[in-house]
Design an enzyme around this catalytic site. Sequence first.
Site, PDB file in Angstrom:
ATOM      1  N   TYR A 127       0.890  -1.287  -0.080  1.00  0.00           N
ATOM      2  CA  TYR A 127      -0.267   0.244  -0.059  1.00  0.00           C
ATOM      3  C   TYR A 127       1.099   1.135  -0.163  1.00  0.00           C
ATOM      4  O   TYR A 127       0.072   2.527  -0.543  1.00  0.00           O
ATOM      5  CB  TYR A 127      -0.770  -0.389   1.334  1.00  0.00           C
ATOM      6  CG  TYR A 127      -1.677  -0.994   1.245  1.00  0.00           C
ATOM      7  CD1 TYR A 127      -2.078  -1.778   0.246  1.00  0.00           C
ATOM      8  CD2 TYR A 127      -2.729  -0.491   2.087  1.00  0.00           C
ATOM      9  CE1 TYR A 127      -3.237  -2.788   0.136  1.00  0.00           C
ATOM     10  CE2 TYR A 127      -4.067  -1.984   2.116  1.00  0.00           C
ATOM     11  CZ  TYR A 127      -3.969  -3.026   1.317  1.00  0.00           C
ATOM     12  OH  TYR A 127      -4.894  -3.900   1.133  1.00  0.00           O
ATOM     13  N   LYS A 145       3.058 -15.294   1.784  1.00  0.00           N
ATOM     14  CA  LYS A 145       2.770 -16.405   0.253  1.00  0.00           C
ATOM     15  C   LYS A 145       4.479 -16.604   0.120  1.00  0.00           C
ATOM     16  O   LYS A 145       4.300 -15.400  -0.992  1.00  0.00           O
ATOM     17  CB  LYS A 145       2.139 -15.342  -0.557  1.00  0.00           C
ATOM     18  CG  LYS A 145       1.977 -15.555  -1.468  1.00  0.00           C
ATOM     19  CD  LYS A 145       0.610 -16.712  -0.878  1.00  0.00           C
ATOM     20  CE  LYS A 145       0.438 -17.470  -3.289  1.00  0.00           C
ATOM     21  NZ  LYS A 145      -0.196 -18.425  -2.695  1.00  0.00           N
ATOM     22  N   ASP A 173      -3.300 -18.278   1.095  1.00  0.00           N
ATOM     23  CA  ASP A 173      -4.783 -18.847   0.469  1.00  0.00           C
ATOM     24  C   ASP A 173      -4.821 -19.927   1.046  1.00  0.00           C
ATOM     25  O   ASP A 173      -6.357 -20.211   1.698  1.00  0.00           O
ATOM     26  CB  ASP A 173      -4.154 -18.866  -1.019  1.00  0.00           C
ATOM     27  CG  ASP A 173      -2.851 -19.639  -1.008  1.00  0.00           C
ATOM     28  OD1 ASP A 173      -1.820 -19.659  -0.155  1.00  0.00           O
ATOM     29  OD2 ASP A 173      -2.396 -20.603  -1.856  1.00  0.00           O
ATOM     30  N   ASP A 215      -5.690  -7.010   5.395  1.00  0.00           N
ATOM     31  CA  ASP A 215      -6.719  -5.785   5.207  1.00  0.00           C
ATOM     32  C   ASP A 215      -7.796  -6.800   5.323  1.00  0.00           C
ATOM     33  O   ASP A 215      -8.903  -7.090   5.743  1.00  0.00           O
ATOM     34  CB  ASP A 215      -5.995  -5.731   4.070  1.00  0.00           C
ATOM     35  CG  ASP A 215      -7.342  -4.314   3.853  1.00  0.00           C
ATOM     36  OD1 ASP A 215      -8.470  -3.965   4.746  1.00  0.00           O
ATOM     37  OD2 ASP A 215      -7.007  -3.853   2.816  1.00  0.00           O
ATOM     38  N   ASP A 259     -10.891  -8.651   7.960  1.00  0.00           N
ATOM     39  CA  ASP A 259     -12.251  -8.400   7.752  1.00  0.00           C
ATOM     40  C   ASP A 259     -13.307  -9.819   8.370  1.00  0.00           C
ATOM     41  O   ASP A 259     -13.968  -9.744   7.754  1.00  0.00           O
ATOM     42  CB  ASP A 259     -12.634  -8.064   6.052  1.00  0.00           C
ATOM     43  CG  ASP A 259     -12.795  -6.606   6.798  1.00  0.00           C
ATOM     44  OD1 ASP A 259     -12.488  -5.536   7.193  1.00  0.00           O
ATOM     45  OD2 ASP A 259     -12.917  -5.947   5.876  1.00  0.00           O
TER      46      ASP A 259
END
Length: 371
Positions: free
Chosen positions: A143, A194, A227, A251, A255
């Site tokens: 980001y 990852k 994943d 992020d 959620d």
Amino acid sequence: MADVKKVLVLPGDGIGPEVMTQVRRIMAWLEDAGKVKFEVTEGLLGGAAIDATGGPMPEETLTAAKASDAVLLGAVGGPKWDDLPFDIKPERGLLGIRKELGLFANLRPAVVFDALAEASTLKLDIVKGLDIMIVRELTGGIYFGQPRGIETLPDGTRKGLNSLVYTTPEITRIGKVAMDLAMKRGKRVCSVDKANVLECTVLWREEMIKLQQEQYPEIDLTHMYVDNASMQLVRNPKQFDVMVTTNMFGDILSDCAAMLTGSLGMLPSASLGDADAQGKRYALYEPVHGSAPDIAGQNLANPLATILSFTMMLRYSFDMMAEADLIEQAIQNVLNAGIRTGDIMQEGATKVGTVEMGDAVLKEMDALAKG
Ligand code: NAD
């Protein structure tokens, strides 16, 4: 003489002031009980600040935040300010204060209260008793990484570019936050990356391992690809204690974890900065929900997410574990007694407003304190 804690309170917009009033009552209860002395400053942020000063983050608010031991925020934003230019919208005030205070660690607990377990979209036995903490890196990663942008190539086609960047100090400091938290919980940390595809997260994994080996021998550190982590969060979320991950993965995963609990009105959060030599760190506590303009000013908002944000403040800024436990137990009892605001209403329960929910929590705190 009780300890004095300096708290900056930013009620903000919409339901922010209403839910904050209930927290102030709980703060007053703790003071009356002789547990603590709060030196409270009230400040402006977001739309309220725009109306009063022309900008979403007045210098005064920032100065007060830096002089405080912790900041408690209600929520910012609302339709009144929707048409303002991007850089002076209420939400810029929130991003601005996070940036100015260097709040690099975002803590999002996902706790399922027994009485609300049926509100989850997942099966009861998957979520009942859930208590996990997601630690998201907040100021680095893709980001913020450079280079970034959209450019036109010589052949006229366009290229969009963002960079995933983490340095060893950035990884180590978020790793420490997660491992310190885990030391006070179940001593298990799952680092999500990852590393099978992204070099940056190969470094992330290596630094987490090094940190654990050198400084946290008691922590059981595991690693999971993002994943798989997203699948495991809905398959068997109770396997986790603390999860730590990058800005973008956090992020998304936070959620997802939030939804395991079933209600926005119950979700607290904390954002922490670096500790100084005395161990003091900037910290901002706020509910996950927004300013809910659709129900603002009607005594309909659930104040529990903000009250739970305050208990996070007691735990992580003030080390007041017993008081945090007391308030959380009071909330548990209130929910067990079937008292509900509209957002968490269930058949057979008693529907109450914001103030009455505050009354109920305070009454339970009285009862618990009397033993
Ligand atoms: P929201 O979280 O404000 O509301 C979503 C829905 O949940 C609404 O129906 C609302 O009534 C309900 N809700 C939220 N909190 C509740 C509570 N405590 N009790 C009962 N019901 C509750 O999200 P939104 O509608 O997308 O955004 C409204 C405004 O809030 C926007 O201006 C947005 O930018 C802002 N916002 C601010 C923050 C923040 O301050 N951290 C976060 C998200 C959104």
